[in-house]
Design an enzyme around this catalytic site. Structure first.
Site, PDB file in Angstrom:
ATOM      1  N   GLY A 196       0.765  -1.246   0.000  1.00  0.00           N
ATOM      2  CA  GLY A 196       0.000   0.000   0.000  1.00  0.00           C
ATOM      3  C   GLY A 196       0.792   1.290   0.000  1.00  0.00           C
ATOM      4  N   CYS A 225      -6.224  -8.307  -4.061  1.00  0.00           N
ATOM      5  CA  CYS A 225      -5.586  -7.166  -3.393  1.00  0.00           C
ATOM      6  C   CYS A 225      -6.088  -5.895  -4.073  1.00  0.00           C
ATOM      7  CB  CYS A 225      -4.074  -7.315  -3.558  1.00  0.00           C
ATOM      8  SG  CYS A 225      -3.111  -5.933  -2.966  1.00  0.00           S
ATOM      9  N   ASN A 226      -6.715  -5.032  -3.303  1.00  0.00           N
ATOM     10  CA  ASN A 226      -7.233  -3.781  -3.879  1.00  0.00           C
ATOM     11  C   ASN A 226      -6.098  -2.919  -4.422  1.00  0.00           C
ATOM     12  OD1 ASN A 226     -10.321  -3.248  -2.719  1.00  0.00           O
ATOM     13  ND2 ASN A 226      -9.108  -4.634  -1.476  1.00  0.00           N
ATOM     14  N   CYS A 237      -9.580  -2.981   1.543  1.00  0.00           N
ATOM     15  CA  CYS A 237      -8.325  -3.749   1.537  1.00  0.00           C
ATOM     16  C   CYS A 237      -8.698  -5.157   1.959  1.00  0.00           C
ATOM     17  CB  CYS A 237      -7.341  -3.131   2.538  1.00  0.00           C
ATOM     18  SG  CYS A 237      -5.881  -4.147   2.862  1.00  0.00           S
TER      19      CYS A 237
HETATM   20  N1  DGL Z   1      -4.606  -6.825   0.796  1.00  0.00           N
HETATM   21  C1  DGL Z   1      -4.031  -5.654   0.184  1.00  0.00           C
HETATM   22  C2  DGL Z   1      -5.155  -4.758  -0.373  1.00  0.00           C
HETATM   23  O1  DGL Z   1      -6.253  -5.255  -0.567  1.00  0.00           O
HETATM   24  C3  DGL Z   1      -3.111  -5.055   1.197  1.00  0.00           C
HETATM   25  C4  DGL Z   1      -2.307  -3.983   0.697  1.00  0.00           C
HETATM   26  C5  DGL Z   1      -0.970  -3.870   1.313  1.00  0.00           C
HETATM   27  O2  DGL Z   1      -0.215  -4.818   1.269  1.00  0.00           O
HETATM   28  O3  DGL Z   1      -0.698  -2.755   1.770  1.00  0.00           O
HETATM   29  O4  DGL Z   1      -4.981  -3.605  -0.671  1.00  0.00           O
END
Ligand code: DGL
Length: 262
Positions: free
Chosen positions: A43, A73-74, A183
Site C-alpha cells: 500500500g 488485493c485492492n 483492503c
Molecule cells: N490486501 C491488500 C489490499 O487489498 C493489502 C495492501 C498492502 O499490502 O498494503 O490492498
C-alpha cells in the site's frame, strides 16, 4: 471444462478473505493461493513497484498451471490490473472497494472508506468514486499500519484496536452509516470494528462479489471444472507461512501452507 487451478494472489494473508468466498462458491475448483508476505505492505509502495510485484506473482501462478488469476488485493488491482490484462492472455478478476453498494445502501449519504494509500491515490479508485459518490460525503482514511499488524499475527491485539479507534475517529465524528473495507486484509478486523462502530454502521466488503464474478468469468470462458471432486487448495507464502496457516485454519480446518521462494 478445465481441471487447471484458479490462481489467487495478495501482498500477504489478506486475500484469503477472498479465497474463502471463492472456495465456498466453487468447491469443485482447485485453488492455489500465493501470499507475497515478504513484500507486504504494497500500500505504500510506488506504482511501478506494485506493478512489478503483480507481474512476478502472476508469472509464478501461471508457471503452476493456473487458468485464471484473481488479484485478491485492492492495491494491486487499482494500480496494476490494466497492465496485467494487456500483457497476459488469461482472464483476471480484481477487487476494488465496494463504493457503489455503499452509496446505494447509505441513508445518511455519509460513508467511510478505509483502504491503503496506494488504493486511495489510484486513478481507478478516483474514477469509481466520482461516478457513485458525487452527492455524498465520503471520508477516506488510509489504514497505515493495519496490514503490518495482521501480517505479524496481531489482528486481535490491543494495539490493533487502539490504532483502529484512532483511524476511525474522523468517520465517527461525521457519523458515517456505511464503512467500506477497501483492503482484502481488513475483513479480519471485523470483530474489532464491531466493538468500535455504532451498531447501525454497515460494514461492506467485496469478497462475495469477487467470487460471483470469478464464477461468471469461468462460465463465460468455458473454464469451469466439470468434475465433482473436491480438490484440496494449495497455499504458498514467501515469509512466515505459520501466520497464513493460523488465518486459514482458524475455523478448525487443517490446510497445509508451504514456504515458496518467489
Ligand atoms: N490486501 C491488500 C489490499 O487489498 C493489502 C495492501 C498492502 O499490502 O498494503 O490492498
Amino acid at each position: 471444462m478445465s481441471f487447471h487451478p484458479i490462481g489467487i494472489f495478495d501482498s500477504g494473508v489478506g486475500g484469503t478473505s477472498i479465497w474463502k468466498e471463492i472456495h465456498l462458491l466453487l468447491p469443485h475448483e482447485k485453488t492455489i493461493y500465493l501470499a507475497d508476505s515478504i513484500n507486504a505492505p504494497y500500500g505504500e509502495k510506488p506504482v511501478e513497484v506494485i506493478k512489478q510485484l503483480s507481474f512476478k506473482n502472476t508469472d509464478k501462478l501461471l508457471s503452476l498451471g493456473c487458468k485464471l488469476i484473481v488479484v485478491a488485493c485492492n492495491t494491486a488491482t487499482t494500480n496494476a490490473i490494466q497492465d496485467l490484462r494487456a500483457f497476459y492472455n488469461v482472464p483476471f478478476i480484481g477487487i476494488e472497494p465496494a463504493i457503489k453498494p455503499a452509496a446505494l445502501r447509505s441513508r445518511s449519504k455519509t460513508i467511510g472508506i478505509l483502504a491503503t494509500k496506494g488504493t486511495l491515490s489510484s486513478a481507478l479508485f478516483s474514477k469509481t468514486s466520482e461516478l457513485y459518490t458525487h452527492n455524498m460525503e465520503v471520508i477516506e482514511v488510509e489504514g497505515n499500519g493495519l496490514v503490518e499488524l495482521i501480517e505479524s499475527g496481531r489482528k486481535d491485539s490491543v494495539e490493533t484496536e487502539e490504532l483502529l479507534r484512532r483511524l476511525l475517529k474522523p468517520m465517527l465524528i461525521k457519523k458515517i452509516d456505511c464503512l467500506v473495507l477497501g483492503c482484502s486484509h481488513y475483513p479480519y478486523l471485523i470483530p474489532t470494528l464491531k466493538k468500535i462502530l455504532p451498531q447501525e454502521v454497515q460494514i461492506i466488503d467485496s469478497g462475495e462479489a469477487v467470487a460471483r464474478q470469478t464464477k461468471a468469468i469461468l462460465e463465460k470462458n468455458k473454464l469451469l471444472n466439470s468434475s465433482l471432486d473436491f480438490p484440496a487448495p494449495e497455499f504458498f507464502s514467501n515469509k512466515n507461512p505459520e501466520v497464513l496457516a493460523a488465518i486459514i485454519n482458524s475455523e478448525a480446518k487443517n490446510y497445509q501452507v508451504s514456504y515458496l521462494d518467489f
